[in-house]
Scaffold this motif. Sequence first.
Motif, PDB file in Angstrom:
ATOM      1  N   VAL A 112       2.716  10.998  -6.646  1.00 56.71           N
ATOM      2  CA  VAL A 112       3.657  11.498  -7.655  1.00 56.71           C
ATOM      3  C   VAL A 112       2.916  11.877  -8.936  1.00 56.71           C
ATOM      4  O   VAL A 112       3.164  12.939  -9.527  1.00 56.71           O
ATOM      5  CB  VAL A 112       4.744  10.440  -7.951  1.00 56.71           C
ATOM      6  N   ALA A 113       1.999  11.015  -9.369  1.00 59.25           N
ATOM      7  CA  ALA A 113       1.250  11.294 -10.592  1.00 59.25           C
ATOM      8  C   ALA A 113       0.399  12.551 -10.438  1.00 59.25           C
ATOM      9  O   ALA A 113       0.316  13.380 -11.351  1.00 59.25           O
ATOM     10  CB  ALA A 113       0.370  10.104 -10.946  1.00 59.25           C
ATOM     11  N   ALA A 114      -0.242  12.707  -9.282  1.00 60.81           N
ATOM     12  CA  ALA A 114      -1.051  13.903  -9.045  1.00 60.81           C
ATOM     13  C   ALA A 114      -0.184  15.157  -9.071  1.00 60.81           C
ATOM     14  O   ALA A 114      -0.585  16.187  -9.632  1.00 60.81           O
ATOM     15  CB  ALA A 114      -1.782  13.780  -7.710  1.00 60.81           C
ATOM     16  N   ALA A 115       0.992  15.083  -8.467  1.00 64.94           N
ATOM     17  CA  ALA A 115       1.906  16.237  -8.461  1.00 64.94           C
ATOM     18  C   ALA A 115       2.356  16.587  -9.873  1.00 64.94           C
ATOM     19  O   ALA A 115       2.419  17.767 -10.248  1.00 64.94           O
ATOM     20  CB  ALA A 115       3.111  15.944  -7.573  1.00 64.94           C
ATOM     21  N   VAL A 116       2.661  15.568 -10.673  1.00 69.70           N
ATOM     22  CA  VAL A 116       3.078  15.806 -12.065  1.00 69.70           C
ATOM     23  C   VAL A 116       1.945  16.477 -12.842  1.00 69.70           C
ATOM     24  O   VAL A 116       2.179  17.424 -13.605  1.00 69.70           O
ATOM     25  CB  VAL A 116       3.484  14.483 -12.739  1.00 69.70           C
ATOM     26  N   ALA A 117       0.720  15.999 -12.644  1.00 71.55           N
ATOM     27  CA  ALA A 117      -0.415  16.557 -13.367  1.00 71.55           C
ATOM     28  C   ALA A 117      -0.728  17.990 -12.930  1.00 71.55           C
ATOM     29  O   ALA A 117      -1.030  18.852 -13.763  1.00 71.55           O
ATOM     30  CB  ALA A 117      -1.648  15.668 -13.164  1.00 71.55           C
ATOM     31  N   TRP A 132       0.809  -1.226   0.000  1.00 70.48           N
ATOM     32  CA  TRP A 132       0.000   0.000   0.000  1.00 70.48           C
ATOM     33  C   TRP A 132       0.839   1.272   0.000  1.00 70.48           C
ATOM     34  O   TRP A 132       0.432   2.264  -0.638  1.00 70.48           O
ATOM     35  CB  TRP A 132      -0.995  -0.013   1.160  1.00 70.48           C
ATOM     36  N   PRO A 133       2.015   1.319   0.664  1.00 71.72           N
ATOM     37  CA  PRO A 133       2.798   2.563   0.581  1.00 71.72           C
ATOM     38  C   PRO A 133       3.234   2.874  -0.853  1.00 71.72           C
ATOM     39  O   PRO A 133       3.268   4.047  -1.251  1.00 71.72           O
ATOM     40  CB  PRO A 133       4.010   2.276   1.481  1.00 71.72           C
ATOM     41  N   TRP A 134       3.571   1.846  -1.613  1.00 72.97           N
ATOM     42  CA  TRP A 134       3.968   2.068  -3.005  1.00 72.97           C
ATOM     43  C   TRP A 134       2.792   2.630  -3.805  1.00 72.97           C
ATOM     44  O   TRP A 134       2.954   3.550  -4.603  1.00 72.97           O
ATOM     45  CB  TRP A 134       4.467   0.772  -3.628  1.00 72.97           C
ATOM     46  N   ALA A 135       1.597   2.076  -3.588  1.00 74.16           N
ATOM     47  CA  ALA A 135       0.411   2.539  -4.299  1.00 74.16           C
ATOM     48  C   ALA A 135       0.143   4.016  -4.010  1.00 74.16           C
ATOM     49  O   ALA A 135      -0.109   4.815  -4.928  1.00 74.16           O
ATOM     50  CB  ALA A 135      -0.797   1.686  -3.903  1.00 74.16           C
ATOM     51  N   VAL A 136       0.218   4.383  -2.744  1.00 75.19           N
ATOM     52  CA  VAL A 136      -0.024   5.773  -2.354  1.00 75.19           C
ATOM     53  C   VAL A 136       1.042   6.697  -2.943  1.00 75.19           C
ATOM     54  O   VAL A 136       0.736   7.791  -3.435  1.00 75.19           O
ATOM     55  CB  VAL A 136      -0.064   5.904  -0.822  1.00 75.19           C
ATOM     56  N   MET A 137       2.297   6.255  -2.915  1.00 73.62           N
ATOM     57  CA  MET A 137       3.373   7.072  -3.455  1.00 73.62           C
ATOM     58  C   MET A 137       3.190   7.311  -4.949  1.00 73.62           C
ATOM     59  O   MET A 137       3.351   8.432  -5.445  1.00 73.62           O
ATOM     60  CB  MET A 137       4.725   6.397  -3.210  1.00 73.62           C
ATOM     61  N   CYS A 138       2.830   6.266  -5.702  1.00 69.25           N
ATOM     62  CA  CYS A 138       2.628   6.412  -7.144  1.00 69.25           C
ATOM     63  C   CYS A 138       1.501   7.387  -7.442  1.00 69.25           C
ATOM     64  O   CYS A 138       1.611   8.234  -8.341  1.00 69.25           O
ATOM     65  CB  CYS A 138       2.324   5.048  -7.766  1.00 69.25           C
ATOM     66  N   ILE A 142      -4.932   5.858  -9.926  1.00 73.89           N
ATOM     67  CA  ILE A 142      -3.622   5.193  -9.916  1.00 73.89           C
ATOM     68  C   ILE A 142      -3.423   4.428  -8.619  1.00 73.89           C
ATOM     69  O   ILE A 142      -2.962   3.275  -8.612  1.00 73.89           O
ATOM     70  CB  ILE A 142      -2.511   6.231 -10.139  1.00 73.89           C
ATOM     71  N   VAL A 143      -3.802   5.046  -7.498  1.00 66.58           N
ATOM     72  CA  VAL A 143      -3.743   4.332  -6.214  1.00 66.58           C
ATOM     73  C   VAL A 143      -4.676   3.123  -6.250  1.00 66.58           C
ATOM     74  O   VAL A 143      -4.297   2.012  -5.856  1.00 66.58           O
ATOM     75  CB  VAL A 143      -4.139   5.264  -5.051  1.00 66.58           C
TER      76      VAL A 143
END
Length: 264
Positions: A110-115, A101-107, A191-192
Amino acid sequence: MMGPAHALSGAAAWVAVGAVAAVLDEPMPWPVLLAGALITAGAALAPDLDHKAATISRAFGPVSRWTCEVIDQVSTAVYRSTRGKGDARRSGGHRTLTHTWPWAVMCGAVAAAVAVYGGRWGVLAVLFVHMVLAIEGLLWRHARVSSDVLVWLLGVTSAWMLADILDDPGNGSHWLFDRPGQQYLWIGLPIVLGALVHCVGDALTVSGCPILWPIPIGRKRWYPVGPPKGMRFRAGSRVEVKVLTPIFMGLSAIGALVALRVVG
């Protein structure tokens, strides 16, 4: 689970979210439902970045193959440095770090920040990556026999069209987060969800999935969560292909009708 089942389960999960939102009288705009389903389908393949033979390793040519090798090494190192006394020794990183779950949240973060901070090009980048993965997962038979360049062109075209549609007022760029500067902040949610759905799918197989890491369970930090062994199946087995895949397709169709308020 294999790529097609992961992708279908991801799409079904997002459509189910849309159906629940409609029942609660907070319906998603149809572009968000469509884009979210495709993003979640693609994101549901991403945790296998730690597997050199996975569908995602072929999706972007040498770049994805190299990324898989790096992620495998990082996952192996994290596993070795954090394993509990009851965790077995292992040489590879598959179904470790990227299946938590930490990997899912991190991805998703990151994607939200990029967008959000990358503007239109950031949104296009996130959409492009996940459109290509969705094509590889949902249309895997056709994607395997066609040129990678054709798949990438379809990904670019899909991403550009979706971004144009979502940018129109009321179509979803500000869905859920409507304050200035928060457009496309929601894009991290599918993504999460896709990553978590992947982990749940793998938990149903023989090997289980350490989705709860780093929470210790007994003497293990990488405890392979799953149902009783008699209820598990092997990846690619008849249960997955003949039972679960049709179920995911049916649930997606029903959920879409509810989410779009065609029924219910």
